[in-house]
Design an enzyme around this catalytic site. Sequence first.
Site, PDB file in Angstrom:
ATOM      1  N   ASP A  68       0.959  -1.153  -0.094  1.00 46.07           N
ATOM      2  CA  ASP A  68       0.018   0.115   0.032  1.00 46.07           C
ATOM      3  C   ASP A  68       0.919   1.205   0.171  1.00 46.07           C
ATOM      4  OD1 ASP A  68      -2.276   1.455   0.010  1.00 46.07           O
ATOM      5  OD2 ASP A  68      -2.824   1.198   2.167  1.00 46.07           O
ATOM      6  N   ASN A  95       1.315   3.546  -2.984  1.00 52.21           N
ATOM      7  CA  ASN A  95       1.782   3.802  -4.106  1.00 52.21           C
ATOM      8  C   ASN A  95       1.414   5.111  -4.552  1.00 52.21           C
ATOM      9  OD1 ASN A  95       3.130   1.238  -4.287  1.00 52.21           O
ATOM     10  ND2 ASN A  95       1.639   0.639  -5.875  1.00 52.21           N
ATOM     11  N   ARG A 135       0.121   7.559  -2.642  1.00 57.55           N
ATOM     12  CA  ARG A 135       0.530   8.811  -1.612  1.00 57.55           C
ATOM     13  C   ARG A 135       2.321   9.139  -1.851  1.00 57.55           C
ATOM     14  NH1 ARG A 135      -1.187   5.798   3.574  1.00 57.55           N
ATOM     15  NH2 ARG A 135      -1.907   4.341   1.896  1.00 57.55           N
ATOM     16  N   HIS A 147       3.017   3.460  -8.945  1.00 57.02           N
ATOM     17  CA  HIS A 147       2.538   2.002  -9.179  1.00 57.02           C
ATOM     18  C   HIS A 147       3.950   1.410 -10.050  1.00 57.02           C
ATOM     19  CE1 HIS A 147      -1.398   2.245  -7.764  1.00 57.02           C
ATOM     20  NE2 HIS A 147      -1.837   3.086  -8.444  1.00 57.02           N
ATOM     21  N   ASN A 161     -10.714  -2.675  -6.048  1.00 59.12           N
ATOM     22  CA  ASN A 161      -9.841  -1.805  -6.857  1.00 59.12           C
ATOM     23  C   ASN A 161     -10.397  -1.505  -8.241  1.00 59.12           C
ATOM     24  OD1 ASN A 161      -6.577  -2.721  -5.724  1.00 59.12           O
ATOM     25  ND2 ASN A 161      -8.075  -1.177  -5.118  1.00 59.12           N
ATOM     26  N   ARG A 191     -11.758   2.070  -8.791  1.00 59.67           N
ATOM     27  CA  ARG A 191     -11.065   3.129  -9.221  1.00 59.67           C
ATOM     28  C   ARG A 191     -11.153   3.866 -10.425  1.00 59.67           C
ATOM     29  NH1 ARG A 191      -5.110   2.548  -6.158  1.00 59.67           N
ATOM     30  NH2 ARG A 191      -5.966   2.075  -4.240  1.00 59.67           N
ATOM     31  N   ARG A 199       1.988  -4.974   6.217  1.00 59.81           N
ATOM     32  CA  ARG A 199       0.980  -3.824   5.451  1.00 59.81           C
ATOM     33  C   ARG A 199       2.178  -2.754   5.424  1.00 59.81           C
ATOM     34  NH1 ARG A 199      -5.181  -2.514   4.592  1.00 59.81           N
ATOM     35  NH2 ARG A 199      -4.649  -0.802   3.216  1.00 59.81           N
ATOM     36  N   ARG A 229      -5.390  -1.997   8.460  1.00 61.11           N
ATOM     37  CA  ARG A 229      -6.637  -2.702   8.252  1.00 61.11           C
ATOM     38  C   ARG A 229      -5.979  -4.047   7.652  1.00 61.11           C
ATOM     39  NH1 ARG A 229      -8.152   2.571   6.695  1.00 61.11           N
ATOM     40  NH2 ARG A 229      -7.164   2.084   4.480  1.00 61.11           N
ATOM     41  N   GLU A 243       0.970 -13.493  12.322  1.00 64.88           N
ATOM     42  CA  GLU A 243       1.483 -12.199  13.039  1.00 64.88           C
ATOM     43  C   GLU A 243       1.246 -11.227  11.951  1.00 64.88           C
ATOM     44  OE1 GLU A 243       2.677 -12.159  16.069  1.00 64.88           O
ATOM     45  OE2 GLU A 243       2.119 -14.270  16.374  1.00 64.88           O
TER      46      GLU A 243
HETATM   47  C1  FPP Z   1      -1.689   0.367  -3.300  1.00 67.60           C
HETATM   48  O1  FPP Z   1      -1.378   1.765  -3.552  1.00 67.60           O
HETATM   49  C2  FPP Z   1      -1.260  -0.527  -4.242  1.00 67.60           C
HETATM   50  C3  FPP Z   1      -2.059  -1.056  -5.032  1.00 67.60           C
HETATM   51  C4  FPP Z   1      -3.436  -0.645  -5.850  1.00 67.60           C
HETATM   52  C5  FPP Z   1      -1.927  -2.527  -5.662  1.00 67.60           C
HETATM   53  C6  FPP Z   1      -0.387  -2.739  -5.627  1.00 67.60           C
HETATM   54  C7  FPP Z   1       0.027  -2.688  -7.059  1.00 67.60           C
HETATM   55  C8  FPP Z   1       1.417  -2.678  -7.240  1.00 67.60           C
HETATM   56  C9  FPP Z   1       2.472  -2.735  -6.493  1.00 67.60           C
HETATM   57  C10 FPP Z   1       1.639  -2.261  -8.978  1.00 67.60           C
HETATM   58  C11 FPP Z   1       1.390  -3.593  -9.651  1.00 67.60           C
HETATM   59  C12 FPP Z   1       1.566  -4.944  -9.285  1.00 67.60           C
HETATM   60  C13 FPP Z   1       2.174  -5.780  -9.825  1.00 67.60           C
HETATM   61  C14 FPP Z   1       2.560  -7.243  -9.167  1.00 67.60           C
HETATM   62  C15 FPP Z   1       2.843  -5.825 -11.163  1.00 67.60           C
HETATM   63  P1  FPP Z   1      -2.413   2.899  -3.467  1.00 67.60           P
HETATM   64  O2  FPP Z   1      -2.643   3.219  -4.995  1.00 67.60           O
HETATM   65  O3  FPP Z   1      -3.606   2.230  -2.823  1.00 67.60           O
HETATM   66  O4  FPP Z   1      -1.727   3.714  -2.663  1.00 67.60           O
HETATM   67  P2  FPP Z   1      -2.554   5.142  -1.780  1.00 67.60           P
HETATM   68  O5  FPP Z   1      -3.277   4.324  -0.695  1.00 67.60           O
HETATM   69  O6  FPP Z   1      -1.389   5.921  -1.241  1.00 67.60           O
HETATM   70  O7  FPP Z   1      -3.236   5.571  -2.645  1.00 67.60           O
END
Ligand code: FPP
Length: 252
Positions: free
Chosen positions: A18, A20, A22, A35, A66, A69, A186, A192, A205
């Site tokens: 989680d 990406n 931010r 991402h 998701n 989004r 996480r 969460r 754990e």
């Molecule tokens: C959360 O960041 C991340 C995701 C929506 C999924 C994770 C995706 C990746 C790491 C990239 C693609 C994965 C692979 C395996 C190729 P967020 O966008 O929810 O961040 P935020 O909560 O800060 O907005």
Amino acid sequence: MDKLSKENLPRHLAVIMDGNGRWAKQRMLRRIVGHQKGVETVRLIVEECSRLGIAYLTLFAFSAENWLRPKTEVKALMALLKKYIRSEIARMMQNNIRFNVIGDRGELPADINREIDEAIARTSGNSGMLLTLALSYGARQEIVHAARQIAIDAASGKITADSIDEELFSDYLYTDRIPEPDFLIRTSGEMRISNFLLWQLAYTELYFTDVNWPDFDRNELAKAFRDYQARERRFGKTSDQLRVSGADARRP
Ligand code: FPP
């Protein structure tokens, strides 16, 4: 910092990646750049876990929720996934990694499903770490799906109502044949579970770090593992009982 001991590492590590968005926002970049950077972290952590001898690594890459989004972000994430799976096959072969997916694959675009099938087939003979991506995954949906299959099998006489116990129920989940996670990480400070592996996390754990996923690195992983190694897993028993029965008797 002390070297990480390879003793008592989790057999199965699950990760909610989680932060990406931010990470990108803090740098005035577009979310997709976060991402993209997140994918680099995926590569790094997959390789490090495989090197450390972790047997099972499960990554929450795209949740059932998701899909809600903005369309552009969903499209960009799917494109990243496709590129990742295609480009990683060679590296998985080098590292003896087996590829796997859990989730509602029926919701995924056909081209992604083709890449997934190819990666699963190509890596199926590998004997090292099992890398599972949770895609279009939701734990409640998984549990409902299992209940429906069980009802179908009971109605057709394949199983009896009496035979339904925890073990049988687990066999109907997407994670059948995968042991339950020992450790869940996480990132990004959220505390969460977000509909991830609700059944399987019963005795796992939990570890939460403020670090955003794109900044999570080998050192952060080692820090998390050291934290895990310092914990006593009791599975509902007392400390004294564990000392008497030994580590192997700890699991329920
Ligand atoms: C959360 O960041 C991340 C995701 C929506 C999924 C994770 C995706 C990746 C790491 C990239 C693609 C994965 C692979 C395996 C190729 P967020 O966008 O929810 O961040 P935020 O909560 O800060 O907005």
